[in-house]
Design a protein around this motif. Structure first.
Motif, PDB file in Angstrom:
ATOM      1  N   ILE A  26      20.709  62.313 -62.482  1.00 32.75           N
ATOM      2  CA  ILE A  26      19.319  62.288 -61.986  1.00 32.75           C
ATOM      3  C   ILE A  26      18.769  63.708 -62.117  1.00 32.75           C
ATOM      4  CG2 ILE A  26      17.813  61.662 -60.025  1.00 32.75           C
ATOM      5  CD1 ILE A  26      19.729  59.388 -60.275  1.00 32.75           C
ATOM      6  N   TYR A  27      17.607  63.862 -62.734  1.00 34.46           N
ATOM      7  CA  TYR A  27      17.037  65.194 -62.922  1.00 34.46           C
ATOM      8  C   TYR A  27      15.623  65.279 -62.360  1.00 34.46           C
ATOM      9  CZ  TYR A  27      20.787  65.538 -66.382  1.00 34.46           C
ATOM     10  OH  TYR A  27      22.007  65.525 -67.011  1.00 34.46           O
ATOM     11  N   SER A  28      15.280  66.491 -61.943  1.00 29.31           N
ATOM     12  CA  SER A  28      13.883  66.806 -61.676  1.00 29.31           C
ATOM     13  C   SER A  28      13.258  67.208 -63.009  1.00 29.31           C
ATOM     14  CB  SER A  28      13.786  67.983 -60.705  1.00 29.31           C
ATOM     15  OG  SER A  28      12.517  68.595 -60.838  1.00 29.31           O
ATOM     16  N   SER A  56      21.181  60.093 -55.820  1.00 25.26           N
ATOM     17  CA  SER A  56      22.536  60.566 -56.142  1.00 25.26           C
ATOM     18  C   SER A  56      23.544  60.048 -55.127  1.00 25.26           C
ATOM     19  CB  SER A  56      22.584  62.097 -56.169  1.00 25.26           C
ATOM     20  OG  SER A  56      21.667  62.566 -57.112  1.00 25.26           O
ATOM     21  N   LYS A  59      15.960  62.847 -55.143  1.00 25.75           N
ATOM     22  CA  LYS A  59      17.160  63.116 -55.936  1.00 25.75           C
ATOM     23  C   LYS A  59      18.414  62.909 -55.086  1.00 25.75           C
ATOM     24  CE  LYS A  59      18.892  66.563 -59.120  1.00 25.75           C
ATOM     25  NZ  LYS A  59      18.749  67.886 -59.684  1.00 25.75           N
TER      26      LYS A  59
END
Ligand code: NDP
Ligand code: OXD
Length: 309
Positions: A28-30, A20, A16
């Motif tokens: 951007i996600y988990s 980023s 991430k």
């Protein structure tokens, strides 16, 4: 428009941060945090839990964050009609080449044996082995196999490779398909498996194949555990046909502590660590594909659904 990262190896923060930093405006996600599922267009996956892609109804691409994509095809709930991409990266290839050369040298220079002798205070010089006398055969002459082949030439090894299609690499003999497999094996003293795991390659490292190698051959599997029939390897080591094996990948990972490989004197193990995607090197191709996805341009490093790699 956003990317979700799905993996279970504790490396989501690293990925991430790298994504980023390279593209601050891209969300951007988990997969483990609260996130707008309908915004996700790309899933960056590595051995994701089967079914984990189900919530993403607007997904446009499955991006594997390693070279192998067998785990994606194994997820029967994944939207396999979408484009699937994988990593093709010079750092990944060089790292693999260094690992395999390390294993070959440890074997040929008897370093594995001398380590045991040292522990037992045994002074026993063994027959000297020279690189030029050992032909290395590489199963799988793709992004990784080709780099390994060229590096081995620099060390003075005779090198040959086996693949689906003919390769034209100076000084590297190319064997193609099932018809030429026997001839390839006949003349291979150190066998390196760098094939993708597909329907056609599952269990390829079996007794029939090992018997076609010259007596005393050494086998290295750095591809996938599913290529190897474990009991066939043990039989061929124990009856002396094979002199040893270097393994990095296993049917089950981590390898259960009760597995006979752990204590076998002729097996030299590493924990699926031959080569690992380096985010610094790989992130640009992921973001380039994300850009292409939005622009409707052809994606890089597309996997063929027909071939399975
Ligand atoms: P590629 O897809 O670039 O290359 C695959 C090669 O295998 C190609 O040369 C292909 O032939 C050949 N091949 C595939 N199927 C067959 C078949 N049935 N018969 C003959 N040849 C075949 O893969 P990479 O080189 O990028 O990676 C190889 C594998 O290495 C990955 O799939 C992964 O499983 C493993 N890996 C392991 C790592 C580790 O840390 N242990 C790290 C990275 C990867 P052709 O060229 O004609 O298409
Ligand atoms: C890969 C791996 O396929 O790390 O990249 O095994």
């Amino acid at each position: 428009m956003a990317i979700v990262i799905i993996r279970q190896d504790g490396k989501i923060p690293e990925w991430k941060e790298a994504l980023s930093a390279a593209s601050p405006s891209t969300p951007i996600y988990s997969y483990l945090e609260e996130h707008p599922k309908e915004a996700i267009e790309m899933a960056l996956v590595w051995k994701h839990p089967p079914g984990a892609l189900r919530p993403y109804k607007n997904l446009k691409c499955i991006s594997g964050s390693g070279a192998g994509v067998d785990f994606i095809f194994n997820d029967k709930e994944a939207p396999l009609h979408l484009p699937i991409t994988r990593v093709v990266d010079q750092v990944l290839a060089k790292d693999m080449s260094e690992h395999v050369i390390g294993v070959i040298l440890a074997y040929l220079k008897n370093l594995y044996t001398y380590k045991v002798d040292q522990a037992n205070r045994v002074w026993k010089p063994l027959q000297y082995k020279r690189m030029g006398d050992y032909r290395i055969g590489i199963l799988g002459m793709g992004a990784l196999g080709v780099v390994l082949a060229k590096d081995l030439l620099h060390f003075g090894f005779p090198v040959q490779g086996w693949s689906n299609s003919k390769k034209n690499i100076e000084a590297v003999r190319s064997f193609v398909g099932q018809d030429e497999l026997s001839d390839f094996l006949d003349t291979t003293q150190v066998l390196v498996c760098l094939l993708p795991l597909t329907e056609n390659t599952t269990g390829i490292l079996n007794k029939t194949l090992f018997q076609q190698l010259p007596k005393g051959a050494f086998v290295i599997n750095v591809a996938r555990g599913g290529h190897l029939v474990d009991e066939d390897l043990l039989e061929m080591l124990d009856n002396g046909h094979l002199s040893g094996a270097g393994l990095d990948v296993y049917q089950e990972e981590p390898l259960p502590v009760s597995h006979p490989f752990w204590a076998h004197p002729k097996i030299h193990m590493t924990p699926h660590y031959a080569s690992v995607s380096d985010t610094r090197s790989v992130v640009p191709q992921i973001l380039e594909n994300y850009r292409r996805l939005q622009a409707g341009e052809p994606l890089l490093n597309l996997v063929s659904k027909e071939r399975g790699y």
